[in-house]
Write an enzyme that holds these catalytic residues in place. Structure first.
Site, PDB file in Angstrom:
ATOM      1  N   CYS A  37      44.966  44.704  44.057  1.00 18.41           N
ATOM      2  CA  CYS A  37      44.428  43.515  43.410  1.00 18.41           C
ATOM      3  C   CYS A  37      45.302  42.298  43.685  1.00 18.41           C
ATOM      4  O   CYS A  37      44.818  41.193  43.781  1.00 18.41           O
ATOM      5  CB  CYS A  37      44.312  43.757  41.914  1.00 18.41           C
ATOM      6  SG  CYS A  37      45.813  44.456  41.238  1.00 18.41           S
ATOM      7  N   GLU A  94      42.108  43.768  33.566  1.00 18.84           N
ATOM      8  CA  GLU A  94      42.872  43.432  34.778  1.00 18.84           C
ATOM      9  C   GLU A  94      41.882  43.491  35.931  1.00 18.84           C
ATOM     10  O   GLU A  94      41.399  44.569  36.273  1.00 18.84           O
ATOM     11  CB  GLU A  94      43.980  44.471  35.014  1.00 18.84           C
ATOM     12  CG  GLU A  94      45.013  44.587  33.921  1.00 18.84           C
ATOM     13  CD  GLU A  94      46.056  43.493  33.971  1.00 18.84           C
ATOM     14  OE1 GLU A  94      45.947  42.583  34.828  1.00 18.84           O
ATOM     15  OE2 GLU A  94      46.971  43.539  33.143  1.00 18.84           O
ATOM     16  N   GLU A 105      49.884  43.565  31.097  1.00 24.14           N
ATOM     17  CA  GLU A 105      50.351  44.950  31.056  1.00 24.14           C
ATOM     18  C   GLU A 105      51.781  45.027  31.576  1.00 24.14           C
ATOM     19  O   GLU A 105      52.375  44.024  31.950  1.00 24.14           O
ATOM     20  CB  GLU A 105      49.432  45.826  31.938  1.00 24.14           C
ATOM     21  CG  GLU A 105      48.026  45.913  31.389  1.00 24.14           C
ATOM     22  CD  GLU A 105      47.160  46.938  32.110  1.00 24.14           C
ATOM     23  OE1 GLU A 105      47.015  46.842  33.332  1.00 24.14           O
ATOM     24  OE2 GLU A 105      46.632  47.842  31.422  1.00 24.14           O
ATOM     25  N   ASN A 141      42.325  52.513  43.389  1.00 18.22           N
ATOM     26  CA  ASN A 141      43.351  52.114  44.371  1.00 18.22           C
ATOM     27  C   ASN A 141      44.768  52.574  44.000  1.00 18.22           C
ATOM     28  O   ASN A 141      45.595  52.820  44.882  1.00 18.22           O
ATOM     29  CB  ASN A 141      43.302  50.608  44.624  1.00 18.22           C
ATOM     30  CG  ASN A 141      43.465  49.787  43.383  1.00 18.22           C
ATOM     31  OD1 ASN A 141      43.280  50.282  42.266  1.00 18.22           O
ATOM     32  ND2 ASN A 141      43.812  48.530  43.539  1.00 18.22           N
TER      33      ASN A 141
END
Ligand code: NDP
Length: 487
Positions: free
Chosen positions: A280, A246, A458, A148
């Site tokens: 996400c 993640e 992150e 994505n």
């Protein structure tokens, strides 16, 4: 037609696992071919990365900084080219692609700035002993990236990994391998020593699994679906690898009655429909306070209808297609299930089949009104342009609704009441909460999930922890000889 090779030990080579095709989601035409790595190629990549690690960890800090600055400069010179490839491959509107390429470069710049500030500590300890800690790179890092945000998420991982002195093997998603390979070309040109950066392409369930189980890999940084993350945890456990994950999300977007409604409408539309909902942190569950519900919904609907959907390569396009025909069908089938379970269609729930877009994977932005949370569209991450909307009455009720998810990645609150914003943001179990805007992924700020959205942060200095080991060195300066057993 361009053929993309895998990148091992500074060389672009033909993988031995066959070839794959890269498709443009705008018209489903093949735009490039890429070589697929075999298991032997993965072995080679790991060997190369092990040698690369020794070179890179021993490269003086100032030299590391200069080389990565070269990379940053080369990337800046190539923004338009990389953005065009990303748009053709992922279906992102060209302006969005440019923004994401620049955001990726900003992440690199952030970690370049951190390189000479990765510090240790001196901790008071037993009499006669003196301690200091240092941060050392972990080793060979497998960086596994979804489709994505192919370039940007690769930068989120490669930047802290290299800044900390690790070597890397990047495994991009099979649908979107191109910009990782373009990045490899620039890494070579920037002077990153051979073997420090390697890119292998091929199916996650074969070469991806092999890579994450490999004895020569020390650390896995994975972004992707929760199911895959859980599988990777199992595979990595045999050799006790360091991992950070993640994963998916189903983020809440809460509009209180005192919010600036116009801004909340605009932000809520962007929060779900950016990247065609394939994010996400997409704000896919919208909760609106009862007193303003009708007014909000009618403005939300009117503005949603105005989104410019079309060919990603055109500057005016705001929303492009869904990544593949398969994923488009998945999205539609989840929406149909939701409707069968009682969701009311306010808008969309249909593929776009106009003459100009019918060959692509276009889906109307979709608004589904729910009366119950017992609906697949409330629970599952759809990963498409689909939002569910529900009214609520009280703060307590909406906190419960927001937390009614196995995920905990992000959330947004729209209100002018600062005390309420602080109360509600501290009650939502999610890694990032935004107030009066939906921007979550900002270089320098921690990004990551609670619950089944993963672990590890992150984008921020926290990632230094994810890519280093902490060593404690303990000196004895006491004059008395060490002889506890009186030998
Ligand atoms: P997948 O989990 O299907 O794939 C992600 C990557 O993992 C791909 O490169 C894939 O390769 C690879 N892979 C698949 N199976 C394995 C395996 N067994 N071992 C090693 N690697 C494997 O996710 P998607 O690509 O579908 O991405 C969408 C998901 O990513 C969504 O759930 C989304 O929420 C999440 N995501 C999370 C973010 C976050 O920061 N929390 C940010 C962005 C996305 P291949 O393509 O060949 O299958």
């Amino acid at each position: 037609m361009n053929e993309y090779k895998i990148f091992i030990n500074g060389n672009f080579i033909e993988g031995n696992g066959g070839m794959g095709e890269v498709i443009n989601p705008h018209d489903n035409k093949v735009i490039a071919k890429y070589y697929i790595a075999s298991k032997e190629d993965v072995d080679l990549a790991v060997k190369s990365a092990r040698q690369g690690f020794e070179k890179w960890r021993n490269t003086p800090i100032n030299k590391r900084i200069r080389i990565l600055q070269n990379l940053s400069k080369l990337l800046q010179e190539n923004v338009d080219k990389i953005a065009e490839i990303e748009s053709l491959n992922v279906g992102k509107p060209i302006n969005a692609s440019k923004g994401e390429i620049l955001a990726g470069i900003n992440v690199l710049d952030f970690y370049i700035g951190a390189i000479n500030k990765i510090m240790g500590e001196t901790i008071p300890t037993l009499p006669g002993l003196f301690n200091y800690t240092i941060r050392e790179p972990i080793g060979v890092c497998a960086l596994i990236v979804p489709w994505n945000y192919p370039f940007m998420l690769t930068m989120w991982k490669i930047s802290p990994a290299l800044a900390c002195g690790n070597s890397v093997i990047i495994k991009p998603a099979s649908w979107t391998p191109l910009t990782a390979i373009e990045l490899a070309k620039l890494c070579k040109e920037a002077g990153i020593p051979d073997g420090v950066v390697n890119v292998i392409t091929g199916p996650g369930n074969t070469i991806g699994s092999y890579l994450v189980s490999h004895e020569g890999v020390d650390k896995i940084s994975f972004t992707g679906e929760t199911k895959t993350g859980s599988e990777i945890m199992k595979l990595a456990s045999n050799t006790v690898k360091r991992i950070s994950l993640e994963l998916g999300g189903k983020s809440a977007n809460i509009v209180f009655e005192d919010a600036d409604i116009d801004e909340a409408v605009n932000g809520s539309i962007w929060g779900i429909f950016y990247n065609s909902g394939q994010s996400c942190e997409a704000r896919s569950r919208l909760f609106v306070q009862k007193n303003i519900y009708d007014k909000f919904l009618s403005a939300f609907l009117e503005k949603t209808k105005k989104i410019k959907i079309g060919n990603p390569i055109l500057k005016e396009t705001q929303m492009g297609p869904i990544i593949t025909r398969t994923h488009l069908n998945n999205v539609h089938s989840i929406v149909e299930r939701g409707i069968e379970e009682g969701a009311k269609v306010v808008y969309g729930a249909k593929k776009i089949e106009t003459e100009d877009l019918k060959d692509g994977n276009y889906y109307l932005p979709t608004i589904l009104e729910l009366e119950s949370t017992n609906n697949t569209c409330f629970k599952e991450e759809i990963f498409g342009p689909v939002v569910v909307i529900m009214p609520f009455e009280t703060e307590e009720e909406v906190i419960e609704l927001a937390n009614d998810s196995k995920y905990g990645l992000a959330g947004t609150i729209w209100t002018r009441d600062v005390k309420r914003a602080i109360r509600v943001s501290s009650s939502i179990r999610a890694g990032s909460i935004t107030v009066n805007h939906p921007l979550t992924a900002i270089p320098g700020l921690p990004f990551g999930g609670y619950k089944q959205s993963g672990f590890g942060r992150e984008l921020s200095l926290d990632a230094i922890d994810l890519f280093t080991e902490k060593k404690s060195v303990i000196y004895k300066y006491d004059e008395n000889p060490f002889n506890p057993w009186n030998l």
